[in-house]
Write a protein that holds these residues in place. Sequence first.
Motif, PDB file in Angstrom:
ATOM      1  N   THR A 194       0.941  -1.173   0.175  1.00 33.61           N
ATOM      2  CA  THR A 194      -0.022   0.487  -0.066  1.00 33.61           C
ATOM      3  C   THR A 194       0.471   1.356  -0.094  1.00 33.61           C
ATOM      4  O   THR A 194       0.554   1.966  -1.245  1.00 33.61           O
ATOM      5  CB  THR A 194      -0.778  -0.190   1.026  1.00 33.61           C
ATOM      6  N   ASN A 195       2.323   1.408   0.622  1.00 33.11           N
ATOM      7  CA  ASN A 195       2.589   2.189   0.758  1.00 33.11           C
ATOM      8  C   ASN A 195       3.715   2.548  -0.118  1.00 33.11           C
ATOM      9  O   ASN A 195       4.036   3.142  -0.401  1.00 33.11           O
ATOM     10  CB  ASN A 195       3.552   2.202   2.077  1.00 33.11           C
ATOM     11  N   PHE A 196       4.328   0.990  -0.419  1.00 30.87           N
ATOM     12  CA  PHE A 196       5.002   1.087  -1.682  1.00 30.87           C
ATOM     13  C   PHE A 196       4.958   0.308  -3.217  1.00 30.87           C
ATOM     14  O   PHE A 196       5.131  -1.001  -2.025  1.00 30.87           O
ATOM     15  CB  PHE A 196       6.630   0.407  -0.783  1.00 30.87           C
ATOM     16  N   PRO A 197       3.678   0.844  -3.509  1.00 29.24           N
ATOM     17  CA  PRO A 197       3.560  -0.210  -4.768  1.00 29.24           C
ATOM     18  C   PRO A 197       4.172  -0.718  -5.750  1.00 29.24           C
ATOM     19  O   PRO A 197       5.068  -0.389  -5.765  1.00 29.24           O
ATOM     20  CB  PRO A 197       2.552   0.546  -5.743  1.00 29.24           C
ATOM     21  N   ILE A 198       3.854  -1.665  -6.371  1.00 27.40           N
ATOM     22  CA  ILE A 198       4.816  -2.745  -7.254  1.00 27.40           C
ATOM     23  C   ILE A 198       5.899  -1.888  -8.491  1.00 27.40           C
ATOM     24  O   ILE A 198       5.436  -0.739  -8.896  1.00 27.40           O
ATOM     25  CB  ILE A 198       3.690  -3.959  -8.494  1.00 27.40           C
ATOM     26  N   THR A 199       6.745  -1.883  -8.446  1.00 24.95           N
ATOM     27  CA  THR A 199       7.226  -1.496  -9.165  1.00 24.95           C
ATOM     28  C   THR A 199       7.385  -1.307 -10.906  1.00 24.95           C
ATOM     29  O   THR A 199       7.235  -2.471 -11.193  1.00 24.95           O
ATOM     30  CB  THR A 199       8.987  -2.290  -9.318  1.00 24.95           C
TER      31      THR A 199
END
Length: 143
Positions: free
Chosen positions: A63-68
Motif C-alpha cells: 500500500t505504501n510502496f506499490p509494485i515497481t
Amino acid sequence: MSNKFTAYLSKSILNKLFGSVEFEVPNTLYLGLSTSSISDIGNITEPNTTYGYNRLAIANNPTNFPITINATKTNGVIFTFPMATSDWGVISDWFVSDAIVDGNILAYGKLKNKNNITEDITQTVIEGDILSFGSGSIIITLD
C-alpha cells in the motif's frame, strides 16, 4: 542526480544475491529530511528533533510502496510529517532509512517541483508548516 540507492544498500543487495550473505529487509522504513545534499555514502544533516522533526515511520508494504513499474518505485499514499514547532531550515533532500535514529540510509533523492519532476527545489520549513509528500512524489529508480 537521480533518486537512488546508497552504496550501503547496493552492496547489501549484491551480497545477498551473490553469495547468500544475510540481509534483512526492514518491516518499517523511516522517511527523513536533510538540509544538505546526500551522497551515495548517505551523509545527512537532519533538522533538530526539538523542533517537532522526527523521521516518519512507514510500514514497508504494497500500500505504501506499490509494485515497481519500469524499474521505478514510488510511494502509494501521502506521507505527512508532523507540524514544525520551530524552523527546520531549508530542506533539499529526502532519504529512507532502516532506523528511527542513526541506522543505514537506504535510498535518497532531491526534492522536486510537483509540476516538473526534473527540477530540483528546496523547501524552507518554518514554525507551523506541515511538509507532505503526495502519492507518487517519492521516486526511486535503478540506474
